[in-house]
Scaffold this motif. Sequence first.
Motif, PDB file in Angstrom:
ATOM      1  N   TYR A   1       0.332   4.261   7.441  1.00 46.38           N
ATOM      2  CA  TYR A   1       0.118   2.731   7.934  1.00 46.38           C
ATOM      3  C   TYR A   1      -1.448   2.760   8.514  1.00 46.38           C
ATOM      4  O   TYR A   1      -1.721   1.677   9.371  1.00 46.38           O
ATOM      5  N   ARG A   2      -2.207   3.789   8.265  1.00 53.80           N
ATOM      6  CA  ARG A   2      -3.584   3.686   8.747  1.00 53.80           C
ATOM      7  C   ARG A   2      -4.701   4.160   7.854  1.00 53.80           C
ATOM      8  O   ARG A   2      -4.310   4.887   6.995  1.00 53.80           O
ATOM      9  N   TRP A   3      -5.819   3.716   8.055  1.00 53.53           N
ATOM     10  CA  TRP A   3      -6.886   3.913   7.183  1.00 53.53           C
ATOM     11  C   TRP A   3      -7.770   5.095   7.742  1.00 53.53           C
ATOM     12  O   TRP A   3      -7.997   4.826   9.259  1.00 53.53           O
TER      13      TRP A   3
ATOM     14  N   LEU B   1       0.830  -1.168  -0.008  1.00 56.38           N
ATOM     15  CA  LEU B   1      -0.082   0.019   0.084  1.00 56.38           C
ATOM     16  C   LEU B   1       0.840   1.258   0.000  1.00 56.38           C
ATOM     17  O   LEU B   1       1.910   1.279   0.426  1.00 56.38           O
TER      18      LEU B   1
ATOM     19  N   TYR C   1      -5.579   5.595   2.793  1.00 54.58           N
ATOM     20  CA  TYR C   1      -4.413   5.032   3.507  1.00 54.58           C
ATOM     21  C   TYR C   1      -3.413   6.225   3.652  1.00 54.58           C
ATOM     22  O   TYR C   1      -2.943   6.723   2.540  1.00 54.58           O
TER      23      TYR C   1
END
Length: 483
Positions: free
Chosen positions: A46-48, A22, A43
């Motif tokens: 490292y987080r949505w 990603l 994204y």
Amino acid sequence: MGYTVFLALCTYGMLLGMSRALKDGDIKLVGGRSSSEGTVLVYHMYRWGAICDFSWDLRDANVACRQLGLVGAIASTSRSRFGQGRRLKWMSYMHCRGNERHLTECRYPGYGRGTRYRFCSGRHTSAGVKCRTPVTTTSSTTIKITTPKTTTKTTTPKPSKIQVRIAGGRQDTDGRLEVLPPGQREYGVICGDQWTFKETIVACKHLGTGYAQQNTSTSVFGGRNMTKYFYSVRCTGKEENLNECQWTEHDGGVRCRRADSVAGIVCANDLPDLEPSTYMVETTAFLQDRSLYYLTCAMEENCLSSSAYDLQRRNPYGWRRSTRRLLRFSSVVRNRGTADFNPTKRRHEWDWHACHMHYHSMEIFAHYDITDQNGNLMAEGLKASFCLEDSECGRGVRPKYNCQNFGQQGISVGCSDNYMADIDCQWIDITDLKPGKYIFKVEINPSLLIAELSYDNNVITCTLAYTGYQARILECKLGSLLG
């Protein structure tokens, strides 16, 4: 201790694996009934995170759908229609032109700044989309309409083929639209999912009930239990009757989301009609080089180009020492209609902007574009209605609207609202523009949020000659928002 180190190494390895799969700015949809609809998640780090739905529209949704590899957007959704997605919001205040390939190419304040805005807080503020999936079409453009179960697609019927009437309203200028296709004995309705203000403009002309004031997409005028013959009617807004628009049948392939989705209209005889002054745009333009130190409030209101925000992210301590080149000009907009121009938001819904110390009654009152000769966007700006008032009125007309002391905002008939060139954000940031000849455009009420008698005089299109040291705006002419 060894176990802790092992766990940390495993977690780091997982993050590295995710980072290879990603990238920042990747998106996905969650919460929908299919892979082509849902809440949009972004994204980053490292987080949505979700996207704030404030100012989210079909242009933004089109970019999101294309980024996902789909054809385009059927609808943009707000108020967390498909669920909150994530409490964290990475993006907010999106402004896409619709031709970008990636949401990060659109204008927005930057990752994580959504929580700064009051209107982006809460569970019901996530943006979503319903995307169009590729379909196989036939070479025929005209297909005979028989029964509601026919599995044909889009057709443009002849004027005599489909009968249209209005019903269920309190008067003859509002109500649901009822249609009678050939071969049918009972009137039915049109699904409201894709019914927009442009279709309402044409419907009011078609029925001779005045000018479009509002489109409705639910069964506020009844019709919930009537047969839905058509999924959509797509108009540009310039057609004289609905038979000139493109119709799509309601069948097994495309169906309404809800039973109470019914197209309706509200028409009126008296409406405002805004017209910007070409003379003021041509005669007041000048260049100004301005330090970002003095443009902090403008940065907060998204008035600068994306490179300014990139600079702020890359150099969080020294960005204020940089200089921006601004193309300033005055904007004078007169109401030539038969009713006052008032914002859709009521006074208690206005947004307070602490930096400039004023209220916004409309987030986008005007939009400014600079494109090359091929139509490619080179620079843009926007203007919020931070003080919509009667700046100047014609002879015999008494000013009614004054922004001072939290006064009511609007433009009276026969009066003009004047944003002069020295006002903050009354510009386009052209720092990254190379010398050359361009097309300069001003759009008033660009999202058609406020109903007007006509949209044929809402756009100014000019020639911009920029040498790198001097800028001239010339050959301005009025045009239509409807294309």
